[in-house]
Design a protein around this motif. Structure first.
Motif, short mmCIF file in Angstrom:
data_model
loop_
_atom_site.label_atom_id
_atom_site.label_comp_id
_atom_site.label_asym_id
_atom_site.label_seq_id
_atom_site.Cartn_x
_atom_site.Cartn_y
_atom_site.Cartn_z
N UNK A 70 -13.32 13.64 -22.44
CA UNK A 70 -13.18 12.21 -22.72
C UNK A 70 -12.58 11.99 -24.10
N UNK A 71 -13.06 12.78 -25.08
CA UNK A 71 -12.52 12.56 -26.43
C UNK A 71 -11.08 13.07 -26.55
N UNK A 72 -10.67 13.95 -25.62
CA UNK A 72 -9.25 14.37 -25.60
C UNK A 72 -8.38 13.33 -24.87
N UNK A 73 -8.99 12.24 -24.44
CA UNK A 73 -8.22 11.16 -23.84
C UNK A 73 -8.09 11.20 -22.33
N UNK A 74 -8.82 12.11 -21.68
CA UNK A 74 -8.75 12.18 -20.22
C UNK A 74 -9.41 10.95 -19.59
N UNK A 75 -8.80 10.45 -18.54
CA UNK A 75 -9.43 9.37 -17.78
C UNK A 75 -10.58 9.97 -16.97
N UNK A 76 -11.34 9.09 -16.33
CA UNK A 76 -12.46 9.56 -15.55
C UNK A 76 -12.00 10.47 -14.41
N UNK A 77 -10.93 10.05 -13.72
CA UNK A 77 -10.45 10.88 -12.60
C UNK A 77 -9.88 12.21 -13.09
N UNK A 78 -9.21 12.18 -14.24
CA UNK A 78 -8.70 13.43 -14.81
C UNK A 78 -9.85 14.36 -15.19
N UNK A 79 -10.92 13.76 -15.70
CA UNK A 79 -12.10 14.58 -16.05
C UNK A 79 -12.69 15.22 -14.80
N UNK A 80 -12.76 14.47 -13.71
CA UNK A 80 -13.27 15.04 -12.44
C UNK A 80 -12.38 16.19 -12.00
N UNK A 81 -11.04 15.98 -12.09
CA UNK A 81 -10.09 17.03 -11.66
C UNK A 81 -10.22 18.30 -12.50
N UNK A 82 -10.64 18.15 -13.75
CA UNK A 82 -10.78 19.33 -14.63
C UNK A 82 -12.03 20.16 -14.30
#
Ligand code: ZN
Length: 322
Positions: free
Chosen positions: A282-294
């Motif tokens: 999140x602090x690297x700027x990922x959206x919620x969906x990007x965070x899920x994908x990671x």
């Protein structure tokens, strides 16, 4: 843009002004509790499974047992003062619960403590109250049970139950009861899984019910819509760890019902590790969906991701709070 809190407020006040019934039905979107249960994934899953599951009784020690199979794990203390229940399960499993309770002894049900307001812990309040139980809960639990509640993540509205199901005794911080020769300590966690979580400790038996601040072996649900958070849940685990020892039987809200400090510590460390992973994304700027994908939960999924809260759902829950 509206925040989810504002959306919640506007929906709630809208609900409250048309809750008369006829008006709501005419609007076509506020349908009765049962209809929602038919329609909605998690709630109907939990309810359907409660309606058909047998109740498993685990006898612990000093007349304390835990009943598994009706929503959250239910602790029961028996004795001459009457049965004391911690959480009331789901109404549809009443016949199986009555059978399991009768098998523990013939005394009436006199006390019911709600660890928090969620339906899978309080849906049985109505029949248990009718059977003779005084209902005790945190003041925020009483507040939530007294008004319509929307759980945003569940896409679900809970209508207030009949007045008999509302707790008649509230506590704000701590209370000690002495029943059946047992010292029963009720303690408020502070905001954790909701804003009304209580722990219940049976002192002489060294048994501790942690409510839904502890899901044994499975990812937990955390209810931000009524004051829960990932950090509050971790803090609650720390409070339970500090209040227990290696001989304590710890009863989780969900998951294998007879647990201990080592399993709670593993749950706590899992929460903290995933919290850190998601916070970094999140602090690297990922959206919620990007965070899920990671897949920040990947190292834990095989063990913890096998119940209703799947890895993606749990990642979204954590993301909201970091
Ligand atoms: Zn809950």
């Amino acid at each position: 843009m509206q925040t989810s809190r504002e959306k919640l407020q506007s929906r709630r006040s809208f609900c409250l002004c048309c809750i008369g019934g006829a008006g709501a039905a005419a609007l076509g979107w506020l349908t009765p509790r049962q209809a929602f249960a038919e329609a909605r994934g998690i709630v109907s899953l939990i309810k359907d499974s409660a309606a058909t599951s047998p109740i498993m009784t685990h006898r612990l020690r000093n007349n304390v047992s835990v009943l598994e199979g009706s929503g959250g794990n239910i602790a029961v203390l028996t004795g001459a003062d009457g049965k004391v229940l911690v959480d009331g399960g789901i109404g549809v499993s009443r016949p199986q619960l009555i059978k399991a309770l009768d098998a523990l002894g013939g005394e009436p049900i006199t006390h019911l403590i709600n660890t928090h307001w969620h339906f899978d812990h309080t849906d049985g309040n109505e029949w248990l109250h009718a059977a003779g139980a005084r209902i005790i809960a945190h003041q925020n639990t009483k507040k939530h049970l007294s008004e319509i509640q929307r759980v945003e993540d569940w896409d679900y509205n809970f209508l207030p139950p009949p007045s008999g199901a509302i707790p008649s005794e509230v506590i704000t911080n701590a209370r000690e009861l002495k029943l059946n020769g047992m010292s029963i300590a009720l303690k408020y966690y502070g905001p954790a899984h909701t804003d009304g979580d209580l722990s219940v400790a049976f002192a002489e038996a060294n048994i501790f019910h942690a409510g839904d601040t502890f899901w044994n072996g499975i990812y937990p649900f955390i209810d931000y819509s009524t004051g829960g958070s990932i950090d509050g849940t971790i803090a609650a685990c720390d409070a339970t760890l500090a209040a227990t020892n290696n001989d304590t039987i710890i009863i989780p809200g969900h998951g294998k019902p007879v647990s201990n400090k080592a399993e709670l510590k593993e749950f706590r460390d899992m929460l903290a590790a995933i919290r850190d992973n998601v916070a970094k994304l999140k602090s690297a700027g990922k959206t919620r969906d990007e965070a899920v994908d990671a897949r920040p939960t990947a190292a834990f999924d095989a063990k913890w991701g096998q119940f209703v809260i799947d890895p993606g759902f749990f990642t979204r829950i954590v993301y909201q709070g970091v």
